[in-house]
Design an enzyme around this catalytic site. Structure first.
Site, mmCIF file in Angstrom:
data_model
loop_
_atom_site.group_PDB
_atom_site.id
_atom_site.type_symbol
_atom_site.label_atom_id
_atom_site.label_comp_id
_atom_site.label_asym_id
_atom_site.label_seq_id
_atom_site.Cartn_x
_atom_site.Cartn_y
_atom_site.Cartn_z
ATOM 1 N N SER A 1 7.429 -1.288 1.776
ATOM 2 C CA SER A 1 6.931 -1.338 0.408
ATOM 3 C C SER A 1 7.785 -0.406 -0.432
ATOM 4 O O SER A 1 8.329 0.589 0.074
ATOM 5 C CB SER A 1 5.467 -0.892 0.346
ATOM 6 N N TYR B 1 -0.833 5.477 2.775
ATOM 7 C CA TYR B 1 -0.073 4.229 2.685
ATOM 8 C C TYR B 1 1.392 4.520 2.383
ATOM 9 O O TYR B 1 2.297 4.019 3.059
ATOM 10 C CB TYR B 1 -0.678 3.327 1.604
#
Length: 261
Positions: free
Chosen positions: A149, A166
């Site tokens: 990401s 995350y």
């Protein structure tokens, strides 16, 4: 010398896609299957997998599914064994399954941290290791595609998300990709990562609602967020012989937002 069409052709290749029942994983599965790969999808929920397999089969793609929670170490060996039994071997591994958990860093629960880390990075290590040892290394061939990401490339703005686990997990996944590429290149295995920006999905629904899809698009050089086609080209580059001399690379697919941050 092969043509471009032949280099991107995946006829006869096999792939295991984690988190393949919806969202980015399903888009990646479509791309692989449309070029001729035979697929096994995995995720936790059988109903979602059944729907995804039906969707792919309607498009003429050979696909089946195995329900498994790859965050659990005990699920890895049976998943790999069953996939190899069905496909004969695994040419392409897509590590897409992921989770997030939103909370301020000072109040972040250990439970949330462990959940995110176990799925987003520990499971990738365990599954890559198992597939490498049981299928790719001995055959001197493999394509591993990790779905990272752009959040692994930089931090959060003060007024945006609160996703320390995350972001950390995706940063770890980026360096995992580079390190494994360095170690396994001698086996003919390429290891690369896609780094998507904002795409509509079940995982990003809350973020898109909080930050606003239109505002996110305005911050992006291309003035849009990702759609249901934008991962396909990069996936095929990393999965096919068109990318046989590309390894250890992180490709941001984000409309240019990482270039201006």
């Amino acid at each position: 010398m092969r043509t471009t069409q032949q280099l991107f052709d995946l006829t006869g290749k096999t792939a295991l896609v984690t988190g393949g029942s919806r969202g980015l994983g399903l888009q990646i599965a479509e791309a692989l299957g449309e070029q001729g790969a035979k697929l096994v999808l995995t995720s936790r929920k059988q109903a979602d997998l059944d729907e995804a397999v039906a969707h792919l089969q309607e498009r003429g793609i050979a696909a089946s599914a195995i329900a498994a929670d790859v965050s659990q170490e005990s699920a890895i060996a049976p998943l790999v064994a069953e996939t190899i039994e069905r496909l004969g071997h695994i040419d392409i591994l897509v590590n897409n399954a992921g989770a997030t958990w939103g909370a301020a860093a000072e109040d972040y629960p250990v439970e949330g941290w462990d959940k995110v880390m176990d799925l987003n990075i520990r499971s990738v290590f365990l599954l890559s290791q198992a597939v490498g040892k049981q299928s790719m290394i001995a055959r001197r061939y493999g394509r591993i595609i990790n779905v990272a990401s752009i959040t692994g490339l930089f931090g959060n703005r003060p007024d945006s998300m609160q996703t320390i686990a995350y972001n950390t997990s995706k940063g770890a996944l980026i360096n995992f990709t580079r390190t494994l590429a360095g170690e396994w290149g001698r086996y003919g295995i390429t290891v690369n990562a896609l780094a998507p920006g904002f795409f509509p999905s079940r995982m990003t629904k809350g973020t898109l609602e909080h930050l606003g899809e239109e505002d996110l698009a305005r911050r992006t050089p291309l003035q849009r967020i990702g759609d249901d086609e934008d991962l396909k080209g990069a996936t095929l580059l990393f999965a096919s012989d068109a990318g046989k001399h590309v390894t250890g690379q992180i490709l941001a697919i984000d409309g240019g937002i990482s270039a201006v941050n």
